[in-house]
Scaffold this motif. Structure first.
Motif, PDB file in Angstrom:
ATOM      1  N   GLY A 178     -11.019 -28.054  57.477  1.00  0.00           N
ATOM      2  CA  GLY A 178      -9.846 -27.196  57.526  1.00  0.00           C
ATOM      3  C   GLY A 178     -10.190 -25.732  57.716  1.00  0.00           C
ATOM      4  O   GLY A 178      -9.475 -24.995  58.405  1.00  0.00           O
ATOM      5  N   ALA A 179     -11.301 -25.287  57.108  1.00  0.00           N
ATOM      6  CA  ALA A 179     -11.725 -23.891  57.272  1.00  0.00           C
ATOM      7  C   ALA A 179     -12.049 -23.585  58.727  1.00  0.00           C
ATOM      8  O   ALA A 179     -11.779 -22.477  59.210  1.00  0.00           O
ATOM      9  CB  ALA A 179     -12.936 -23.615  56.384  1.00  0.00           C
ATOM     10  N   CYS A 180     -12.627 -24.545  59.428  1.00  0.00           N
ATOM     11  CA  CYS A 180     -12.930 -24.352  60.847  1.00  0.00           C
ATOM     12  C   CYS A 180     -11.655 -24.378  61.695  1.00  0.00           C
ATOM     13  O   CYS A 180     -11.507 -23.591  62.636  1.00  0.00           O
ATOM     14  CB  CYS A 180     -13.901 -25.428  61.326  1.00  0.00           C
TER      15      CYS A 180
ATOM     16  N   VAL B 220     -13.600 -36.574  49.652  1.00  0.00           N
ATOM     17  CA  VAL B 220     -12.824 -36.368  50.872  1.00  0.00           C
ATOM     18  C   VAL B 220     -12.269 -34.951  50.913  1.00  0.00           C
ATOM     19  O   VAL B 220     -12.253 -34.295  51.971  1.00  0.00           O
ATOM     20  CB  VAL B 220     -11.692 -37.412  50.963  1.00  0.00           C
ATOM     21  N   ARG B 221     -11.810 -34.436  49.773  1.00  0.00           N
ATOM     22  CA  ARG B 221     -11.276 -33.072  49.725  1.00  0.00           C
ATOM     23  C   ARG B 221     -12.354 -32.051  50.081  1.00  0.00           C
ATOM     24  O   ARG B 221     -12.085 -31.075  50.799  1.00  0.00           O
ATOM     25  CB  ARG B 221     -10.719 -32.774  48.335  1.00  0.00           C
ATOM     26  N   VAL B 222     -13.570 -32.253  49.592  1.00  0.00           N
ATOM     27  CA  VAL B 222     -14.648 -31.314  49.898  1.00  0.00           C
ATOM     28  C   VAL B 222     -14.940 -31.309  51.395  1.00  0.00           C
ATOM     29  O   VAL B 222     -15.039 -30.246  52.035  1.00  0.00           O
ATOM     30  CB  VAL B 222     -15.923 -31.676  49.102  1.00  0.00           C
ATOM     31  N   PHE B 223     -15.079 -32.503  51.980  1.00  0.00           N
ATOM     32  CA  PHE B 223     -15.403 -32.596  53.408  1.00  0.00           C
ATOM     33  C   PHE B 223     -14.273 -32.039  54.269  1.00  0.00           C
ATOM     34  O   PHE B 223     -14.503 -31.239  55.183  1.00  0.00           O
ATOM     35  CB  PHE B 223     -15.677 -34.052  53.774  1.00  0.00           C
ATOM     36  N   MET B 224     -13.036 -32.449  53.971  1.00  0.00           N
ATOM     37  CA  MET B 224     -11.915 -31.996  54.780  1.00  0.00           C
ATOM     38  C   MET B 224     -11.596 -30.524  54.543  1.00  0.00           C
ATOM     39  O   MET B 224     -11.007 -29.867  55.403  1.00  0.00           O
ATOM     40  CB  MET B 224     -10.684 -32.853  54.495  1.00  0.00           C
TER      41      MET B 224
ATOM     42  N   GLY C 279      -4.291 -27.859  56.490  1.00  0.00           N
ATOM     43  CA  GLY C 279      -3.212 -26.927  56.773  1.00  0.00           C
ATOM     44  C   GLY C 279      -2.145 -26.835  55.707  1.00  0.00           C
ATOM     45  O   GLY C 279      -1.821 -25.742  55.243  1.00  0.00           O
ATOM     46  N   PHE C 280      -1.588 -27.956  55.285  1.00  0.00           N
ATOM     47  CA  PHE C 280      -0.439 -27.931  54.394  1.00  0.00           C
ATOM     48  C   PHE C 280      -0.783 -27.402  53.007  1.00  0.00           C
ATOM     49  O   PHE C 280       0.085 -26.860  52.322  1.00  0.00           O
ATOM     50  CB  PHE C 280       0.152 -29.343  54.277  1.00  0.00           C
TER      51      PHE C 280
ATOM     52  N   PRO D   1     -10.444 -22.416  48.874  1.00  0.00           N
ATOM     53  CA  PRO D   1      -9.993 -23.801  48.714  1.00  0.00           C
ATOM     54  C   PRO D   1     -11.131 -24.812  48.773  1.00  0.00           C
ATOM     55  O   PRO D   1     -11.086 -25.842  48.092  1.00  0.00           O
ATOM     56  CB  PRO D   1      -9.022 -23.987  49.888  1.00  0.00           C
ATOM     57  N   GLY D   2     -12.159 -24.531  49.592  1.00  0.00           N
ATOM     58  CA  GLY D   2     -13.285 -25.448  49.655  1.00  0.00           C
ATOM     59  C   GLY D   2     -14.048 -25.533  48.350  1.00  0.00           C
ATOM     60  O   GLY D   2     -14.452 -26.624  47.918  1.00  0.00           O
TER      61      GLY D   2
END
Length: 545
Positions: free
Chosen positions: A344-346, A336-340, A398-399, A186-187
């Motif tokens: 999220g992976a962590c 924002v998607r890249v950073f989050m 998560g979602f 996803p990242g």
């Protein structure tokens, strides 16, 4: 005379101080050199005996998700430019351009699921370049609306077939590294979306398509340098190649032999099942219940507006109305998607799945309702933009990822590939329906009404995850299956028939875990620690004697 002696003493003292300083500097430099040498040796040990080879192989497989991000984000930059060049295009035609990149995803998922066990994980990952490259070239050189739609349809196969990367990563990684390396997918999708958003703000859509075509060659190039999945090779009986592949990944002889030995014993047990027994596996509670749970999770995910913002980013911000340029806003969303995605992976490795999903759904629902209320009250545009960015941020922790990750955790090992493909197929159908109907929904309810619907559905999804979603973090496949099995006393959770029918009392089984995180069956006998390929060699020697 006294002054001369005093001067000589001072000079000697100064020379002594300088000598001491030089010696101290020399010792410091020596210690520094030793430290650097130790660091170099430590890094070499990691490279030679650690997990670096495994990480590099996982990165090579997950690189296909960059192209997935290109496919998902391209419509957001294509539609504004294309509608400006062709003002007569209708809402219906615009929705087909966006949704045709999704409608072929289910077909690609089913096709990839059937091919992955036949041709292998590595070859399939390399073969994905064909529809990917052809589709982008058709888009780049398209002169009519029909050819543009055809190109979008072809590139959609890439998204569906790319799920094989998660299978490859699961089979080559150790249990400790599997969560983080699986979350790279996803990242990297978010990275691809961010790149295509950025290019679309400054470059014509035809040139963007040409760049995407060039990047599609990255995955087959990288996969050339990594081995095939050792578990797939072992399942086909190629034990020597499987050992070489596992040794390349682990750089440890005993670890490679032990993992292959365990999988080989599991393969022998599975081969005793008839076709009727395998067909009966699909009727089990442990298969049907997680399938229904995941499909409902996907429904709430699609209705929360995550993929609408993804596919219609530029048009979405234009309809909502923000003071920031819509192309700039879409680039901000991509960043924002890249950073989050990294955050999220962590978090996925640190918190329970149910807690993370419910919290993510609650927060993104509140953020979307905040944007709707602000739009109703004609609030500041920057507040609406901030609420949308918060919606994107909370979805990435998560979602968005969890239903995809859990589709590889909830199903039994024996039919995990087939059921994961079927679940992905249904999810892509839901995404297509959501993307296709969004323009009509916006015309019917206005952009403000759609914001309310997205927020309410996200809150309902959070409640669903909290009450019904099973917990899988830190559990083995057998432990997860026990949550769904009705009969646990006389039915083997890994088979559809009784243990008494298949195994005698002397051949009772114990459960172990191999590198793919699944429970495997090992017979309690004296040959359990002897690799399968070594046993065959010993038998040949005894036969000659």
């Amino acid at each position: 005379m006294l002054k001369v002696k005093t001067t000589e003493i001072l000079k000697r003292g100064a020379r002594g101080v300088r000598a001491a300083s030089a010696a101290s500097a020399a010792r410091w430099g020596e210690r520094r050199a030793r430290t650097m040498l130790a660091s170099i040796k430590g890094f070499w040990k990691v490279c030679r005996y650690g997990d670096l080879y495994m990480v590099l192989a996982a990165l090579a497989a997950q690189s296909i998700n960059i192209s997935v991000g290109f496919c998902q984000g391209f419509s957001a930059v294509l539609l504004p430019q294309y509608t400006h060049e062709h003002p007569n295009i209708t809402y219906e035609q615009s929705s087909w351009i966006a949704s045709l990149g999704v409608i072929s995803n289910p077909v690609g998922a089913l096709l990839g699921g059937m091919m992955v066990d036949a041709v292998g994980r590595r070859l399939l990952l390399q073969s994905i370049v064909l529809p990917n490259l052809i589709g982008w070239l058709v888009i780049a050189f398209s002169e009519t609306y029909v050819f543009l739609c055809v190109g979008r349809f072809i590139t959609g196969f890439t998204i569906g077939m790319s799920t094989v990367s998660y299978i490859y990563v699961a089979e080559i990684t150790t249990p400790e590294k599997r969560g983080v390396l699986s979350a790279l997918g996803p990242g990297l999708v978010s990275t691809g979306i961010f790149v295509v958003y950025s290019l679309g703000a400054f470059v014509h859509w035809r040139k963007v398509a040409a760049i995407c075509a060039g990047v599609s060659l990255l995955t087959p190039f990288l996969m050339y340098f990594v081995p095939e999945s050792p578990l797939w090779l072992a399942s086909k009986g190629h034990m020597k190649e499987a050992y070489n592949s596992m040794f390349w990944l682990r750089q440890n002889n005993s670890a490679a032999q032990q993992e292959l030995m365990e999988f080989t014993k599991d393969r022998k047990s599975g081969e005793t099942m008839s076709f009727k027994d395998k067909l009966c596996l699909f009727k089990r509670r442990s298969v049907l219940k997680p399938f229904i749970l995941l499909i409902v999770f996907f429904i709430f995910q699609e209705m929360s507006g995550i993929y609408v913002i993804l596919y219609y980013a530029v048009d979405f911000f234009k309809s909502v109305g923000t003071s920031v340029n819509e192309f700039t806003a879409s680039i901000i969303v991509g960043g924002v998607r890249v950073f989050m995605g990294a955050v999220g992976a962590c978090l996925i490795n640190s918190f329970r799945r149910k807690t993370l999903a419910a919290t993510s759904g609650l927060l993104l629902g509140m953020a979307m309702l905040g944007a709707a209320v602000c739009d109703t009250l004609n609030g500041p545009p920057l507040v609406k933009l901030a609420c949308v960015l918060l919606h994107v941020s909370f979805s990435m922790v998560g979602f968005l990822q969890l239903p995809w990750i859990m589709s590889g955790e909830l199903y039994p090992q024996d039919i995990r590939g087939v059921m994961s493909g079927a679940t992905s197929c249904c999810a892509y159908v839901l995404i297509f329906f959501n993307i296709k109907t969004y323009p009509q929904l916006e015309n019917l309810l206005t952009s403000n009404g759609t914001l309310y619907i997205f927020g309410i559905c996200a809150l309902m999804g959070a409640a669903y995850c909290l009450w019904f979603l099973p917990e899988t973090k830190g559990k083995s496949l057998t432990e997860i299956m026990k949550q769904f099995d009705e009969e646990r006393t006389d039915v083997d959770p890994e088979a559809c028939f009784s243990k008494e029918k298949q195994y005698s009392i002397e051949e009772r089984q114990v459960q172990r875990r191999h590198s793919a995180g699944a429970a495997v069956s090992l017979e309690k006998n004296k040959d359990i620690f002897t690799p399968y390929w070594i046993q065959e060699t010993d038998e040949k020697i005894k036969h000659k004697q």
